[in-house]
Design a protein around this motif. Sequence first.
Motif, PDB file in Angstrom:
ATOM      1  N   GLU A 201      26.243  24.795  39.697  1.00 11.86           N
ATOM      2  CA  GLU A 201      27.703  24.944  39.698  1.00 11.86           C
ATOM      3  C   GLU A 201      28.412  23.738  39.077  1.00 11.86           C
ATOM      4  OE1 GLU A 201      31.516  25.585  42.723  1.00 11.86           O
ATOM      5  OE2 GLU A 201      29.463  25.887  43.472  1.00 11.86           O
ATOM      6  N   GLN A 202      28.082  22.540  39.509  1.00 13.35           N
ATOM      7  CA  GLN A 202      28.780  21.361  38.980  1.00 13.35           C
ATOM      8  C   GLN A 202      28.423  21.127  37.505  1.00 13.35           C
ATOM      9  OE1 GLN A 202      31.269  20.029  40.579  1.00 13.35           O
ATOM     10  NE2 GLN A 202      30.782  21.493  42.208  1.00 13.35           N
ATOM     11  N   PHE A 203      27.215  21.474  37.132  1.00  6.41           N
ATOM     12  CA  PHE A 203      26.813  21.432  35.718  1.00  6.41           C
ATOM     13  C   PHE A 203      27.748  22.325  34.903  1.00  6.41           C
ATOM     14  CE2 PHE A 203      24.521  22.899  32.013  1.00  6.41           C
ATOM     15  CZ  PHE A 203      23.680  21.860  31.633  1.00  6.41           C
ATOM     16  N   ALA A 204      27.971  23.551  35.383  1.00  2.00           N
ATOM     17  CA  ALA A 204      28.813  24.505  34.660  1.00  2.00           C
ATOM     18  C   ALA A 204      30.258  24.041  34.580  1.00  2.00           C
ATOM     19  CB  ALA A 204      28.728  25.874  35.324  1.00  2.00           C
TER      20      ALA A 204
ATOM     21  N   SER B  23      24.645  11.707  38.835  1.00  5.48           N
ATOM     22  CA  SER B  23      24.176  10.743  37.832  1.00  5.48           C
ATOM     23  C   SER B  23      23.544  11.446  36.638  1.00  5.48           C
ATOM     24  CB  SER B  23      23.170   9.773  38.469  1.00  5.48           C
ATOM     25  OG  SER B  23      22.062  10.482  39.000  1.00  5.48           O
ATOM     26  N   ARG B  24      22.857  12.547  36.902  1.00  3.27           N
ATOM     27  CA  ARG B  24      22.271  13.325  35.820  1.00  3.27           C
ATOM     28  C   ARG B  24      23.360  14.003  34.990  1.00  3.27           C
ATOM     29  NH1 ARG B  24      16.675  14.175  34.361  1.00  3.27           N
ATOM     30  NH2 ARG B  24      15.470  13.058  35.918  1.00  3.27           N
ATOM     31  N   LEU B  25      24.336  14.592  35.683  1.00  2.00           N
ATOM     32  CA  LEU B  25      25.423  15.260  34.973  1.00  2.00           C
ATOM     33  C   LEU B  25      26.121  14.288  34.032  1.00  2.00           C
ATOM     34  CD1 LEU B  25      27.075  17.460  37.757  1.00  2.00           C
ATOM     35  CD2 LEU B  25      25.453  18.152  35.994  1.00  2.00           C
ATOM     36  N   GLN B  26      26.304  13.063  34.490  1.00  2.00           N
ATOM     37  CA  GLN B  26      26.962  12.054  33.660  1.00  2.00           C
ATOM     38  C   GLN B  26      26.193  11.828  32.360  1.00  2.00           C
ATOM     39  OE1 GLN B  26      27.666   8.440  35.839  1.00  2.00           O
ATOM     40  NE2 GLN B  26      29.505   7.987  34.652  1.00  2.00           N
ATOM     41  N   SER B  27      24.860  11.845  32.464  1.00  2.00           N
ATOM     42  CA  SER B  27      24.052  11.628  31.258  1.00  2.00           C
ATOM     43  C   SER B  27      24.099  12.837  30.321  1.00  2.00           C
ATOM     44  CB  SER B  27      22.601  11.338  31.652  1.00  2.00           C
ATOM     45  OG  SER B  27      21.966  12.487  32.192  1.00  2.00           O
ATOM     46  N   TYR B  28      24.460  14.004  30.858  1.00  2.00           N
ATOM     47  CA  TYR B  28      24.546  15.206  30.028  1.00  2.00           C
ATOM     48  C   TYR B  28      25.865  15.283  29.255  1.00  2.00           C
ATOM     49  CZ  TYR B  28      20.822  16.965  33.156  1.00  2.00           C
ATOM     50  OH  TYR B  28      19.673  17.128  33.885  1.00  2.00           O
ATOM     51  N   GLY B  29      26.862  14.488  29.656  1.00  2.00           N
ATOM     52  CA  GLY B  29      28.193  14.592  29.075  1.00  2.00           C
ATOM     53  C   GLY B  29      28.211  14.490  27.559  1.00  2.00           C
ATOM     54  N   ASP B  30      27.462  13.534  27.004  1.00  2.00           N
ATOM     55  CA  ASP B  30      27.442  13.361  25.548  1.00  2.00           C
ATOM     56  C   ASP B  30      26.908  14.607  24.843  1.00  2.00           C
ATOM     57  OD1 ASP B  30      28.460  10.838  25.831  1.00  2.00           O
ATOM     58  OD2 ASP B  30      26.550   9.801  25.533  1.00  2.00           O
ATOM     59  N   THR B  31      25.951  15.286  25.480  1.00  2.00           N
ATOM     60  CA  THR B  31      25.404  16.511  24.887  1.00  2.00           C
ATOM     61  C   THR B  31      26.439  17.632  24.917  1.00  2.00           C
ATOM     62  OG1 THR B  31      23.151  15.920  25.541  1.00  2.00           O
ATOM     63  CG2 THR B  31      23.578  18.235  25.036  1.00  2.00           C
ATOM     64  N   PHE B  32      27.157  17.778  26.047  1.00  3.42           N
ATOM     65  CA  PHE B  32      28.203  18.797  26.128  1.00  3.42           C
ATOM     66  C   PHE B  32      29.192  18.645  24.973  1.00  3.42           C
ATOM     67  CE2 PHE B  32      27.827  18.621  31.061  1.00  3.42           C
ATOM     68  CZ  PHE B  32      26.647  19.330  31.015  1.00  3.42           C
ATOM     69  N   VAL B  33      29.621  17.406  24.757  1.00  4.93           N
ATOM     70  CA  VAL B  33      30.631  17.146  23.721  1.00  4.93           C
ATOM     71  C   VAL B  33      30.011  17.224  22.324  1.00  4.93           C
ATOM     72  CG1 VAL B  33      32.232  15.420  22.796  1.00  4.93           C
ATOM     73  CG2 VAL B  33      32.048  15.773  25.273  1.00  4.93           C
ATOM     74  N   GLY B  34      28.860  16.579  22.144  1.00  2.00           N
ATOM     75  CA  GLY B  34      28.238  16.549  20.823  1.00  2.00           C
ATOM     76  C   GLY B  34      27.886  17.928  20.297  1.00  2.00           C
ATOM     77  N   ARG B  35      27.346  18.770  21.151  1.00  5.01           N
ATOM     78  CA  ARG B  35      27.008  20.126  20.724  1.00  5.01           C
ATOM     79  C   ARG B  35      28.271  20.936  20.436  1.00  5.01           C
ATOM     80  NH1 ARG B  35      22.047  21.546  18.676  1.00  5.01           N
ATOM     81  NH2 ARG B  35      20.418  20.382  19.759  1.00  5.01           N
ATOM     82  N   SER B  36      29.348  20.671  21.176  1.00  5.80           N
ATOM     83  CA  SER B  36      30.618  21.362  20.925  1.00  5.80           C
ATOM     84  C   SER B  36      31.185  20.969  19.565  1.00  5.80           C
ATOM     85  CB  SER B  36      31.627  21.031  22.025  1.00  5.80           C
ATOM     86  OG  SER B  36      31.171  21.455  23.291  1.00  5.80           O
ATOM     87  N   VAL B  37      31.068  19.681  19.230  1.00  5.23           N
ATOM     88  CA  VAL B  37      31.533  19.207  17.916  1.00  5.23           C
ATOM     89  C   VAL B  37      30.758  19.924  16.809  1.00  5.23           C
ATOM     90  CG1 VAL B  37      31.618  17.225  16.359  1.00  5.23           C
ATOM     91  CG2 VAL B  37      32.327  16.967  18.746  1.00  5.23           C
ATOM     92  N   LEU B  38      29.434  20.017  16.956  1.00  5.41           N
ATOM     93  CA  LEU B  38      28.615  20.680  15.948  1.00  5.41           C
ATOM     94  C   LEU B  38      28.993  22.154  15.798  1.00  5.41           C
ATOM     95  CD1 LEU B  38      25.071  19.176  16.681  1.00  5.41           C
ATOM     96  CD2 LEU B  38      26.543  18.701  14.710  1.00  5.41           C
TER      97      LEU B  38
ATOM     98  N   THR C 257      35.001  12.382  27.134  1.00  6.89           N
ATOM     99  CA  THR C 257      33.717  11.933  27.668  1.00  6.89           C
ATOM    100  C   THR C 257      33.607  12.438  29.102  1.00  6.89           C
ATOM    101  OG1 THR C 257      34.581   9.881  28.602  1.00  6.89           O
ATOM    102  CG2 THR C 257      33.904   9.836  26.279  1.00  6.89           C
ATOM    103  N   PHE C 258      32.463  12.243  29.703  1.00 12.06           N
ATOM    104  CA  PHE C 258      32.286  12.664  31.091  1.00 12.06           C
ATOM    105  C   PHE C 258      33.303  11.969  31.985  1.00 12.06           C
ATOM    106  CE2 PHE C 258      30.412  12.673  35.310  1.00 12.06           C
ATOM    107  CZ  PHE C 258      29.917  13.970  35.431  1.00 12.06           C
TER     108      PHE C 258
END
Length: 437
Positions: free
Chosen positions: A388-391, A107-122, A291-292
């Motif tokens: 691991e799953q975060f990575a 559930s936490r990883l799911q909330s991080y998904g937008d950050t993974f993508v948003g920071r990659s876009v930047l 997205t996640f």
Amino acid sequence: MYDVRSYKPSYPFDLIVEFARDLEVGVGKMNEVGGDLVEARVGRLPGIVLVRHPDLVKEVLVDRNADLTKARGLRLARVILGDGLLTSEVPVHTKQRKLILPAFHHSRLQSYGDTFVGRSVLEGDAWTEGERFDVAASMNRLALAIAGETLFGTDVLSQADAVSQAVHDAMAAFDAAQFPLADKLQWLPTHANRTSKRARASLDAVVYDMIEQRRHDLGDDLLSMLLEARDEDTGDGMTDLEVRDEAMTLLLAGHETTAVALAWTWALLAQHPEAEAALHHEVDALEGDPTFDDLRRLPVARQTFAEAMRLYPPAWTVGREAARDTTLGGHPVAKGTTVLFAPFHLHRDSRFWDEPEAFRPDRHVKGNGRHKFAYLPFSAGRRGCIGEQFAWSEATLVLATLARRWRLVLEGDVPDTQGSVTLRPASPLWMRAERRV
């Protein structure tokens, strides 16, 4: 029966000199001996054992785990990291791992998904058509931004240069720690010891600043979770030093390993047009940025990252030390012996991999029949990587996001590897950006 062999140095203490001068060369020399287990005797000093078979790796990580503690290099890393997850032993390790684990639940990883993508876009938006840049530095900056935002709820990019220099100093200190007497000489004002203290001071400034911010403004992140945690028995909270040790470990481990793995991934894609085309075909089928929830639609991106970590595992070698007399594969291992296994070499062993030097992402489909302990980018057992799953989620979404927009072309030769705590490029990894959309 396992094939046990001995390393016979050309000169007395030859291997010790190599380990002190270049850990990667030293491990490579032992690996060249072959067999399932290689043993080196170094005068009256404790010996060194290199494990080269997945069954024996399982013994190290699972069956004999209680007999083997962290090796000297990571014990000395306490100078910088403190007593965090990477360096601590039970019962501290067990207690802290239980406390931190919720930050990496699905559930936490799911909330991080937008950050993974948003920071990659930047990060991608900062590239320009035809630009030549060091992709290793770019991925380091991106992974640091992601770790800062997701785990600590803060933007650490303003201090990225300080963190990068401190990590460089920490790597140098770790390399120096491979010398057998290093743990006895920490009090001396050597270059390595001064470098280590400088790295700690630089990182302390960053981490204690984050802790101070969070004490006044708790959020929904790992750092806030650590600050709010209470001991089940005493009700006591963690001290700033305890919080600092865990935050330091997760900040470094949470960005350095993923960053170097992503850098090697881009280099491999640039050398293998068919794999690159397969990735582009997959990401072009998305309606927009991933997205996640799109992770299940990105098997090629995940397999590409998996294969890059096979050839260039960030944690390229793992060390333990025998806390008591024990055995591996029935072979006696004396107390004090350094026990190593090297995913870098295990992942390229033709006994366990077809065409081991070839870059083939499709070998990572589910149900491939591979020995579980022949592929260890995140180690395994009780000390397996908590992130691991975060990575996996982070790297897959970073690759997909950037590959939709850009194609990266190698500029010159791929650098040699530099085996320290992680397997970094030994020099800048120059690539050129070509816009796709």
